[in-house]
Design a protein around this motif. Sequence first.
Motif, PDB file in Angstrom:
ATOM      1  N   THR A 209      57.011  85.253  42.684  1.00  0.00           N
ATOM      2  CA  THR A 209      55.699  84.819  42.234  1.00  0.00           C
ATOM      3  C   THR A 209      55.934  83.987  40.977  1.00  0.00           C
ATOM      4  O   THR A 209      56.682  84.388  40.085  1.00  0.00           O
ATOM      5  N   LYS A 210      55.331  82.828  40.864  1.00  0.00           N
ATOM      6  CA  LYS A 210      55.664  81.880  39.803  1.00  0.00           C
ATOM      7  C   LYS A 210      55.541  82.510  38.418  1.00  0.00           C
ATOM      8  O   LYS A 210      54.530  83.135  38.086  1.00  0.00           O
ATOM      9  N   ALA A 245      53.649  86.260  50.786  1.00  0.00           N
ATOM     10  CA  ALA A 245      53.528  84.946  50.159  1.00  0.00           C
ATOM     11  C   ALA A 245      52.706  83.997  51.020  1.00  0.00           C
ATOM     12  O   ALA A 245      51.853  83.252  50.511  1.00  0.00           O
ATOM     13  N   LEU A 246      52.958  84.014  52.315  1.00  0.00           N
ATOM     14  CA  LEU A 246      52.221  83.116  53.206  1.00  0.00           C
ATOM     15  C   LEU A 246      50.753  83.516  53.313  1.00  0.00           C
ATOM     16  O   LEU A 246      49.868  82.658  53.345  1.00  0.00           O
ATOM     17  N   ALA A 247      50.480  84.817  53.383  1.00  0.00           N
ATOM     18  CA  ALA A 247      49.093  85.279  53.465  1.00  0.00           C
ATOM     19  C   ALA A 247      48.317  84.898  52.211  1.00  0.00           C
ATOM     20  O   ALA A 247      47.140  84.526  52.280  1.00  0.00           O
ATOM     21  N   ALA A 248      48.974  84.989  51.056  1.00  0.00           N
ATOM     22  CA  ALA A 248      48.301  84.653  49.792  1.00  0.00           C
ATOM     23  C   ALA A 248      47.828  83.201  49.800  1.00  0.00           C
ATOM     24  O   ALA A 248      46.747  82.883  49.284  1.00  0.00           O
ATOM     25  N   LYS A 249      48.614  82.315  50.394  1.00  0.00           N
ATOM     26  CA  LYS A 249      48.221  80.904  50.468  1.00  0.00           C
ATOM     27  C   LYS A 249      46.986  80.705  51.344  1.00  0.00           C
ATOM     28  O   LYS A 249      46.271  79.719  51.187  1.00  0.00           O
ATOM     29  N   SER A 555      56.271  86.179  64.732  1.00  0.00           N
ATOM     30  CA  SER A 555      55.014  85.642  65.239  1.00  0.00           C
ATOM     31  C   SER A 555      53.939  85.636  64.153  1.00  0.00           C
ATOM     32  O   SER A 555      53.163  84.680  64.035  1.00  0.00           O
ATOM     33  N   LEU A 556      53.887  86.694  63.328  1.00  0.00           N
ATOM     34  CA  LEU A 556      52.946  86.719  62.209  1.00  0.00           C
ATOM     35  C   LEU A 556      53.292  85.646  61.174  1.00  0.00           C
ATOM     36  O   LEU A 556      52.405  84.973  60.639  1.00  0.00           O
ATOM     37  N   ILE A 557      54.575  85.494  60.902  1.00  0.00           N
ATOM     38  CA  ILE A 557      55.027  84.449  59.972  1.00  0.00           C
ATOM     39  C   ILE A 557      54.553  83.075  60.461  1.00  0.00           C
ATOM     40  O   ILE A 557      53.983  82.279  59.694  1.00  0.00           O
ATOM     41  N   ASN A 558      54.783  82.808  61.724  1.00  0.00           N
ATOM     42  CA  ASN A 558      54.401  81.498  62.272  1.00  0.00           C
ATOM     43  C   ASN A 558      52.891  81.287  62.257  1.00  0.00           C
ATOM     44  O   ASN A 558      52.409  80.173  62.013  1.00  0.00           O
ATOM     45  N   ALA A 559      52.137  82.345  62.500  1.00  0.00           N
ATOM     46  CA  ALA A 559      50.675  82.224  62.483  1.00  0.00           C
ATOM     47  C   ALA A 559      50.157  81.924  61.085  1.00  0.00           C
ATOM     48  O   ALA A 559      49.139  81.237  60.924  1.00  0.00           O
ATOM     49  N   LEU A 560      50.859  82.426  60.076  1.00  0.00           N
ATOM     50  CA  LEU A 560      50.422  82.255  58.688  1.00  0.00           C
ATOM     51  C   LEU A 560      50.861  80.926  58.077  1.00  0.00           C
ATOM     52  O   LEU A 560      50.378  80.554  57.006  1.00  0.00           O
ATOM     53  N   LYS A 561      51.772  80.235  58.726  1.00  0.00           N
ATOM     54  CA  LYS A 561      52.271  78.975  58.157  1.00  0.00           C
ATOM     55  C   LYS A 561      51.194  77.893  58.204  1.00  0.00           C
ATOM     56  O   LYS A 561      50.377  77.855  59.103  1.00  0.00           O
TER      57      LYS A 561
END
Length: 561
Positions: A209-210, A245-249, A555-561
Motif C-alpha cells: 500500500t503506497k 489490491a485489485l478489489a480496492a481499485k 478467475s477472481l483475479i481476472n474478473a477484478l482486473k
Amino acid sequence: MKKTKGLKRCASLLLCVSMILCFVMSSGIAVQADTLMYGDVNGDGKVNSTDNALMKQYVLGLIDDFPYSQGKAAADLNVDGSVNTTDCSIMVQYLLEKITTLPYGQTGKSAFSRIEAEAYDSIQSTTIKTIDTVNGGKGLGYIENGNYAVYQNVDFGNGANTFSASVASSSGSSVEIRLDSPTGTLAGTLSSVNTGSYDQYQEKVCTLTKITGKHSLYLKFTGAINIDWFVFSLEDTPTVQSLRALAAKKGMLIGTAVGSNFYSNPDAKFKDTLQREFSMLVCENEMKFDALEPQQNSFNFSRPDQLLSYAQSNGMAMRGHTLVWHAQNPSWITNGNWTRDTLLAAMKNHISKVMAHYKGKIKEWDVANECIADNGSGLRGESIWRRVIGDDYLDYAFKYAREADPDALLFYNDYNIEDMGSAKADKAYAILSDMKSRGIPIDGVGFQSHFINGMSSSYLSNIDKNIKRYAAIGLKVSLTEVDIRIKLPADSSAYQTQANNYGDLMKICLSNPNCTTFVLWGFTDKHSWIPGTFSGYGDALIFDSNYNPKPAYNSLINALK
C-alpha cells in the motif's frame, strides 16, 4: 629539532590510537544491544574519545568495520545512510559540548537507497546477530518468529509501493513491513520466503500500500530468515497482484470468514495469505449469540476483540455475524420461561450491548440470520424468537440495532435467496420490501451464496436480476458466505467449472453498484466446513490445502482486473 618533536608527537598519537583500537577490538565489551546509542561505535554504553578515534580510523580507511555489530549505524550521526567526515565533525562538536544530543541534523534515510539490514536503530530480539553473508557483506541472522528490527526516520518522499530485499530462508518465513510501531499499519508482506537454504540469497519483491513521507520502519519476522539489505521503489505497475489490491481499485471489499484455527497459533501461510489477499474479516462462529453471551448479561468479547484488533492492524474492515438467529443460542435462551416482553428485553439487551461494544468499528452487521422457512411459507416456525414474540421480532431486531449504532449498515442474511424465482427467494424479497416500505431501518440483504459447482447461465442471470431487484427498493446486496462445493473425486474440468462460476459471481457483483462486498466462507480447503456438512463434497474454496491458488483464485483475479 622542533620538526623532530612534532613527528614524535604524531607518532605517539598514532600509537595511542592503535593501542586503544587493539584494546577495543580484543576486549569483550561490545554486546548486542536492543536499542542503538548514536556515537557509541564500540558498544560499551558510552560516547567518548575512543569512539571518536574509531570513527576517524574508519573514515580514513584504516579499519573496515567497527568492533560492535551496530557500530556503523551508531556512527551515522546525521542518519543519512553513510559514515563520513560530516559525522566525524558532529562527533567532535558533541564531545566539546557544542551540541547536546545525537543524532544531529538528521536528514533521514532514503527509502530509495539500499539500506543494510544490520544498520537498524533497535531490535526486539534476544537472538538476532549480525552475520557474514556469502557475498562478503553483512546481514541479520538468527531471527525468530515475532522478532522485529526498527529503522528510524526513513523517508519515502512522494511514495513507494514496492519492497525488495535480499533474503535467504528454507522455512517459508515472511517479513511484514509495518509503519511506526510493531502493530502499526501493515503496508505489505514479503510472503513465504523459501530460497532453499540460509546461505542462498535471492532478491524477493512484494507490493505495498503506497507509503509517503517519513516513518519509523518496522520489519517484523514470522520465522527464521536471513536478510542482507532492502530497498523501496515506486513502480507504475506493481509486479505482484492480490485480490485485495485489485478489489480496492474497484471500490470493493473482498473478505473471508475466519474460524477457530485463527485463535490457536495458525501456521504462517494462513496469516500471510489472509493479510495479502483480504480486506474484510468476519468471525465464523465467535460472534454468535451463544459465544458472546453464554450466560444472561455476561458477555465474552475476547475472541472477536482479538480478530478486530488484527483487522485494524492490517487495514481491514470487519463484518458482524450475527445478532439474532434461530440456531446457536445459549441454553438460558432456549430453555428460558419467556413471555413476549421478557424475550424482547433479552434480545434488546444483547443487541444493544454487543453493538455498543463495537460501535464505529464494525462496517456491516448481519442483524438477523436465516429467519425464512426453506419452503418459502414465511418466517421459521421453530425459531424461539418467532414462537414467543411473533412475526414482528424481525422489526424489533432492526430497530434495536439502529438505536445501538446509527452508522452501521444493517443486513438480513440468508441462504437460497440468491436467485430470483424460487419460493424462498421471492418470500425474502416480499418480507424485506415490506419492512423497507414501513420504515424499518434495514440497509441491505446478505446472499450467503453456498453453491454447488456447475451453476447454469440462467441461474447466474437470475442472481443478477435479483440484485437489481433489491437495488430498485434501495437495498444493498453483499455476497456474505461464498463457497462453491465440488463432488469428489474431481478432475481438472470440474475445477475449471468452479473457476468460471467464481468469476461469474464476481462479475455480477461488479456490474451492480449496490454490490460492493464479496466475502468467502473461508479461503483454503485446509479449513472448510463443507466436508463435515455435505458428504462426498469438498474443495469449495479458492486455495487448496497447501495454500496454492486454484483456478478459482485466478478467475477472481481476472474478473477484478
